[in-house]
Enzyme design. Sequence first.
Site, short mmCIF file in Angstrom:
data_model
loop_
_atom_site.label_atom_id
_atom_site.label_comp_id
_atom_site.label_asym_id
_atom_site.label_seq_id
_atom_site.Cartn_x
_atom_site.Cartn_y
_atom_site.Cartn_z
N GLY A 199 31.85 48.43 169.48
CA GLY A 199 31.27 48.10 168.22
C GLY A 199 31.27 49.36 167.20
O GLY A 199 31.87 50.50 167.56
N LYS A 200 31.06 49.44 165.96
CA LYS A 200 31.28 50.48 165.10
C LYS A 200 30.45 50.10 163.64
O LYS A 200 30.32 48.84 163.49
CB LYS A 200 32.87 50.54 164.64
CG LYS A 200 33.04 51.84 164.06
CD LYS A 200 33.18 52.89 165.36
CE LYS A 200 33.62 54.34 165.03
NZ LYS A 200 33.99 55.05 166.04
N GLY A 201 29.98 50.98 163.06
CA GLY A 201 29.25 50.70 161.69
C GLY A 201 29.44 51.79 160.97
O GLY A 201 29.98 52.72 161.06
#
Length: 425
Positions: free
Chosen positions: A110-112
Amino acid sequence: MSVTRRTAANELLDSALKNFYGAAEEMGLPEKLMTLLSHSERRLEVSVPVEMDDGSVQVFKGFRIQHSTALGPAKGGIRFHPDVDADGCEALSMLMTWKCSLAGVPYGGGKGGISCDPLTLSKKEKERLARTYAARIAPIVGTWQDVPAPDVGTGEQEMVWFTDTLAKLRGQIEPGIFTGKPPLYWGSQGRTEATGRGVATCGLELLKALGVKPEDVRVAIQGFGNVGSYTAKTLVEAGAKIVAISDVTGTYYSPKGIDIDKAFAQIQSHPKRMLECFAEDGCEKLGLEDVLLVDCDMLFPCALEGVLNNENANKVKAKYIVEGANGPITPDADKILADKGVIIVPDFLANSGGVIGSYFEWVQNLQGFFWAEEEHNSRLMHVMKGNFKRVWDYAQTKNVDMRRAAFMAAIQRVADVEDLRGIFL
Ligand code: NAD
C-alpha cells in the site's frame, strides 16, 4: 490471442508496470495472474480540509492506494510532499507488494500521501492535516486491513497523531494500525537503526558469498542520514574500512579510513544533522558527486534516487554496489554497470530492514509485549541473511542478476498465493 498490457501516463507508474511485465514474462507467469497483478485492489482519494492558522480554509488532496492484500494487510508509507498524486502512490504501492513479498513478511502493498508542502505548514496546521486525513482514510485502514508507516515528509510525530485519531474515533487504542511510532508510544527498540543495519548485512553477506573478508574491503557511502550512518556503523563493527562518506555538504575522503564514531558524533551535534566542518587527519573534502567515483571496492548509495546514471556509471570504480536508497541507479546505468561486471544488491532487498522492523513493531503491538533491542537486532539479522541467500541462490539457479532474481522471487510468492485463493474479491 494478443494481450493488452496496461500503460500509464505517469512515469513512475509506467516504469513500475514495465518492470513487473518484464520479470513476469521472463518467469512465464500465466496471463491471468499478470492481468490481475497489474491492477490495484483499491484507490481511495479524499479531500482534506484544514483550518489554517490565519483562519482561512485550505483543501488538500489525499490518497491511499492498496495494490495487493494477497499476502496480508496492505503495508506502506504515507508521504507529505507537493508531488504526491494517485498514480505515483499506485506505483509505490506496487513496489511495496514486491518488497513485502521478498522480505517474507505477511503483508501486501500500500502507499498513500497528501499533496502538500509540509515545510510551509505550522506544527498545528500539520497536526490538523494529519488528523483529518487519518479520519478520512479510517474506513480502509486497520491492524488487519492496511498498516501505514512514515515516508518522505512524515515521521514518528505524524504516526502518533494518526494512531491517536483512530483511537478516538473507535473508542479504543489499536496500536498496530500504524508503525514507525516512537518507543515512548508503542514503538519498537531497534526500529530507527533497522534499515541501515539491514543494508550493511546485505553487503556483508555478498562478501561472504564471494569469499572476500570485510577487512579487505574499502567502502564509500553516499548519504549520512538515517540509512547511511547506521550502514557505516554496522560495516565498521564487522571490520570494513570506510574511505568516503558524504551528505549535502560534500564528500569526505580518507584512504586510510574515516573514524565513523567521530562522524556520527558530528551529525548528532549539528543542528541540521550534517557533516559540515567534519575534519580529521588525512581526510580531504571533495565535491558532492565524488563519493560515487572514488577508489573503493564497495559503494552504498544511501541518499537519493537516480544518482548513478548514464553520465557517471562508467566512471564508477567499485566492484560491488548495495542500494540503500530507493532507485539510486537508473535503468541505463544498471546496464552500463552490468557490462562492467559490477554486482548490484537491489534496493528492495537491501533496504527491506525498514519494513521488517515495522513488522516486528506490529507483532509486538499485537502481543502487547516489547522485545529488548538485542532480540530485535538478532531477529533482523537472521531474516535479512535468509532473504539475501534466497535471492542469491535464485540468481545463480536462473542465471539472472540479483535485481531480476529479486523481482522474480517476489512476484512468484504473490502469484502462488493469488493462485491458491482464486479470483473472487
Ligand atoms: P535522511 O533524510 O535521514 O538522509 C538522507 C541523507 O542523504 C542526508 O545525509 C542528506 O544530507 C544526504 N543527501 C541528500 N542529498 C544528497 C546529495 N545530493 N548528495 C549526497 N548526499 C545527499 O534519509 P534516509 O531515511 O536515510 O533515506 C535515504 C534513502 O533511503 C531514501 O531513498 C529513502 O527513501 C530510502 N529508504 C529509507 C528507509 C528508512 O527506514 N529510513 C527505508 C527504506 C528506504
